[in-house]
Design a protein around this motif. Structure first.
Motif, PDB file in Angstrom:
ATOM      1  N   MET A   1     -24.718   7.969 -14.103  1.00 37.92           N
ATOM      2  CA  MET A   1     -25.242   7.271 -15.271  1.00 37.92           C
ATOM      3  C   MET A   1     -24.150   6.315 -15.723  1.00 37.92           C
ATOM      4  O   MET A   1     -23.168   6.722 -16.354  1.00 37.92           O
ATOM      5  N   ASP A   2     -24.306   5.048 -15.405  1.00 40.07           N
ATOM      6  CA  ASP A   2     -23.262   4.068 -15.679  1.00 40.07           C
ATOM      7  C   ASP A   2     -23.178   3.745 -17.165  1.00 40.07           C
ATOM      8  O   ASP A   2     -22.089   3.624 -17.732  1.00 40.07           O
ATOM      9  N   GLU A   3     -24.347   3.634 -17.796  1.00 37.96           N
ATOM     10  CA  GLU A   3     -24.408   3.314 -19.218  1.00 37.96           C
ATOM     11  C   GLU A   3     -25.725   3.816 -19.785  1.00 37.96           C
ATOM     12  O   GLU A   3     -26.773   3.699 -19.143  1.00 37.96           O
ATOM     13  N   CYS A   4     -25.694   4.412 -20.983  1.00 37.30           N
ATOM     14  CA  CYS A   4     -26.904   4.869 -21.661  1.00 37.30           C
ATOM     15  C   CYS A   4     -26.774   4.587 -23.153  1.00 37.30           C
ATOM     16  O   CYS A   4     -25.718   4.815 -23.748  1.00 37.30           O
ATOM     17  N   VAL A   5     -27.871   4.110 -23.743  1.00 34.35           N
ATOM     18  CA  VAL A   5     -27.920   3.927 -25.193  1.00 34.35           C
ATOM     19  C   VAL A   5     -29.267   4.438 -25.685  1.00 34.35           C
ATOM     20  O   VAL A   5     -30.242   4.515 -24.926  1.00 34.35           O
ATOM     21  N   ALA A   6     -29.321   4.808 -26.956  1.00 32.69           N
ATOM     22  CA  ALA A   6     -30.582   5.143 -27.600  1.00 32.69           C
ATOM     23  C   ALA A   6     -31.002   3.950 -28.445  1.00 32.69           C
ATOM     24  O   ALA A   6     -30.161   3.293 -29.077  1.00 32.69           O
ATOM     25  N   ALA A   7     -32.293   3.669 -28.441  1.00 29.00           N
ATOM     26  CA  ALA A   7     -32.837   2.573 -29.243  1.00 29.00           C
ATOM     27  C   ALA A   7     -34.170   3.017 -29.822  1.00 29.00           C
ATOM     28  O   ALA A   7     -34.762   3.999 -29.380  1.00 29.00           O
ATOM     29  N   THR A   8     -34.642   2.284 -30.813  1.00 30.84           N
ATOM     30  CA  THR A   8     -35.921   2.634 -31.433  1.00 30.84           C
ATOM     31  C   THR A   8     -37.083   1.868 -30.819  1.00 30.84           C
ATOM     32  O   THR A   8     -38.219   1.994 -31.278  1.00 30.84           O
TER      33      THR A   8
ATOM     34  N   PRO B   1     -31.403  -8.655 -27.938  1.00 31.42           N
ATOM     35  CA  PRO B   1     -30.074  -8.907 -28.515  1.00 31.42           C
ATOM     36  C   PRO B   1     -29.885  -8.345 -29.917  1.00 31.42           C
ATOM     37  O   PRO B   1     -28.773  -7.944 -30.285  1.00 31.42           O
ATOM     38  N   ASP B   2     -30.948  -8.285 -30.715  1.00 34.05           N
ATOM     39  CA  ASP B   2     -30.805  -7.798 -32.090  1.00 34.05           C
ATOM     40  C   ASP B   2     -31.148  -6.322 -32.235  1.00 34.05           C
ATOM     41  O   ASP B   2     -31.198  -5.797 -33.359  1.00 34.05           O
TER      42      ASP B   2
END
Length: 328
Positions: free
Chosen positions: A185-192, A198-199
């Protein structure tokens, strides 16, 4: 009648007080438990009111001292034991109870029973290629990502996660005819939102080429691998996006398990507070850059084309609920 009722309450209170420091011995076996509970003479007339979960004593012995001894010999499949898998351990939970009155009257005394076992490194979930979850093919490789149940035996049936509990997130690649590949897993983020823009407001989980940043803030970790082609992120749920839809966005990368470096790795913070390399703790110095910047490396010319293949995967929606919150 009122006097009789009051006397009953006093007797129950005295009995409960006498059990405040129970004489309990627990012997955990491979798939069963043996519990020996010694009680005072005043409890002998109530021998049938002692329980391990939903089970009565396997044997009751009246000792020469006048004391009583309740013995429970049961498998973990009996007595309503609950099984929990947490990190490298498997735990079985239950409780001893004394119920001088029948149900629905509550127990006047409870005592927790727990058996903890270290999960074997070669333990393998019952599934390899789940029928649901996110999957897609690229460069003749098929990627999967799914939310698992608490037992790590299959895909979760619910997407509602209590705040503070763990979300086992499984990612894998079908190897087919390829040489053994390492899933990272190189990169993981949580988002809504299911799409990143970009924003977009995001909560960083993994960054800096495989550093589990959330393991510094809480108890998140990578679980020991059962195969190089799969990885399980044991992620502690957070307040980001609380009570709304949360999506986990990950960049999955396949790599050569023999060519780990600062750019291709899986690192997490362990109990001792320092970074550790999941696949070879003796080489944890590769994780030293996790607190700064992990610089890219130049790919060797001998590496095959599919090494370094990446795929952006999205898992969700997941609902994180604060079950203790007054608004729920």
């Amino acid at each position: 009648m009122g006097t009789h009722f009051g006397l009953g309450v006093v007797i129950l209170a005295v009995l409960a007080t006498a059990l405040t420091e129970p004489d309990v011995k627990v012997i955990c076996a491979k798939d069963s438990v043996r519990v020996i509970w010694r009680v005072g003479p005043q409890f002998v007339p109530h021998a049938a009111r002692f329980f391990l979960g939903s089970c009565m004593p396997s044997k009751w012995t009246l000792l020469p001292t006048g004391e009583g001894e309740a013995r429970f010999n049961y498998k973990f499949s009996d007595c309503r034991f609950t099984k929990q898998i947490k990190g490298k351990h498997i735990m079985y939970h239950n409780e001893l109870s004394f119920r001088p009155q029948g149900r629905p009257k509550p127990a006047v005394f409870k005592h927790p029973i727990k058996c903890v076992y270290k999960r074997s490194d070669d333990w393998v979930p019952k599934f390899l290629n789940p029928g649901s979850g996110v999957s897609s093919g690229q460069s003749k490789l098929v990627f999967h990502m799914a939310l698992l149940n608490e037992q790590l035996t299959g895909v979760a049936k619910s997407n509602v996660i209590p705040l503070g509990s763990f979300m086992p997130i499984w990612a894998a690649v079908e190897q087919k005819a390829h040489q053994p590949l390492l899933m990272l897993m190189d990169e993981c983020v949580a988002a809504t939102t299911p799409e990143l823009h970009p924003d977009a407001q995001v909560y960083p989980i993994i960054g800096n080429n495989g550093c589990l940043l959330d393991s510094k803030r809480g108890s998140s970790m990578f679980l020991p691998r059962y195969h190089t082609s799969a990885i399980i992120l044991y992620l502690q749920s957070f307040k980001f996006g609380l009570n709304g839809e949360v999506y986990i966005h990950c960049n999955l990368v396949v790599w050569d398990s023999n060519v780990l470096d600062g750019q291709r790795k899986a690192c997490h913070v362990k109990e001792h507070g320092s970074w550790e390399l999941l696949d070879d703790p003796s080489r944890s110095s590769l994780c030293n850059c996790c607190d700064s910047v992990c610089t890219p490396r130049t790919r060797r010319s001998s590496e095959q084309a599919h090494l370094g293949t990446s795929f952006n995967s999205v898992l969700g929606p997941i609902i994180i609920r604060d079950e203790a919150g007054s608004s729920l």
